[in-house]
Write a protein that holds these residues in place. Structure first.
Motif, short mmCIF file in Angstrom:
data_model
loop_
_atom_site.label_atom_id
_atom_site.label_comp_id
_atom_site.label_asym_id
_atom_site.label_seq_id
_atom_site.Cartn_x
_atom_site.Cartn_y
_atom_site.Cartn_z
N GLN A 44 7.58 -89.45 18.48
CA GLN A 44 7.06 -89.40 17.11
C GLN A 44 5.54 -89.45 17.09
O GLN A 44 4.90 -88.78 16.28
CB GLN A 44 7.68 -90.52 16.28
N ALA A 45 4.94 -90.22 17.99
CA ALA A 45 3.48 -90.28 18.08
C ALA A 45 2.90 -88.93 18.49
O ALA A 45 1.88 -88.48 17.95
CB ALA A 45 3.05 -91.36 19.06
N LEU A 47 4.24 -86.02 17.92
CA LEU A 47 4.37 -85.11 16.78
C LEU A 47 3.29 -85.34 15.72
O LEU A 47 2.89 -84.40 15.04
CB LEU A 47 5.75 -85.24 16.14
N ARG A 48 2.82 -86.56 15.59
CA ARG A 48 1.77 -86.86 14.61
C ARG A 48 0.39 -86.45 15.10
O ARG A 48 -0.51 -86.22 14.31
CB ARG A 48 1.77 -88.35 14.27
N ALA A 49 0.22 -86.37 16.40
CA ALA A 49 -1.09 -86.04 16.98
C ALA A 49 -1.38 -84.55 16.81
O ALA A 49 -0.46 -83.73 16.77
CB ALA A 49 -1.10 -86.39 18.47
N PRO A 50 -2.66 -84.21 16.71
CA PRO A 50 -2.98 -82.78 16.62
C PRO A 50 -2.77 -82.11 17.98
O PRO A 50 -2.99 -82.72 19.02
CB PRO A 50 -4.47 -82.78 16.25
N ALA A 72 6.79 -78.66 13.50
CA ALA A 72 5.49 -79.27 13.21
C ALA A 72 4.37 -78.27 13.42
O ALA A 72 3.43 -78.19 12.62
CB ALA A 72 5.27 -80.50 14.10
N LYS A 75 4.31 -75.72 10.57
CA LYS A 75 3.76 -76.34 9.35
C LYS A 75 2.23 -76.41 9.41
O LYS A 75 1.55 -76.21 8.42
CB LYS A 75 4.36 -77.74 9.18
N ARG A 76 1.68 -76.68 10.60
CA ARG A 76 0.23 -76.80 10.78
C ARG A 76 -0.43 -75.46 11.12
O ARG A 76 -1.63 -75.43 11.37
CB ARG A 76 -0.06 -77.78 11.92
#
Length: 111
Positions: A44-45, A47-50, A72, A75-76
């Motif tokens: 999860q970390a 996935l949150r990181a760029p 992810a 989406k970005r």
């Protein structure tokens, strides 16, 4: 789910030097297994990181763990490359599809 055993694996599987005749197992979650809480938190970390690029190689991409980074990235608007000779669950979402095997693609990338 736990994997029952590795005795039937083909090829040369490394033996564990501490528990002969045990088989040395990498510290990864294998297909069909569930990761523990630490593995899920790490995932999860990540996935949150760029990130600049997602490369999906040699997988049918049917697992949530494999679909999530692609979703992810989409989406970005992060580029996605798929390396797989066959169509997969993510083929329609990727920016570049290399229809070759992962091993062949890695050999080219090493050069």
């Amino acid at each position: 789910a736990a994997v029952g055993g590795y005795a039937e694996l083909p090829g040369d599987v490394p033996s564990c030097p501490e528990c002969e005749p045990g088989i040395l197992r990498p510290d990864i979650t294998l297909l069909g297994e569930t990761g523990g809480a630490d593995a899920l938190a790490s995932f999860q970390a990540v996935l949150r990181a760029p990130f600049d690029l997602v490369v999906a190689a040699g997988s049918s991409a049917n697992s949530p763990y494999l679909l999530a980074p692609v979703q992810a990235a989409k989406k970005r608007q992060t580029p996605i490359i798929e390396i797989n000779p066959a169509p997969t669950a993510i083929s329609g979402a990727v920016d570049l599809k290399l229809a070759v095997g992962a091993a062949d693609a890695c050999q080219v990338l090493r050069q």
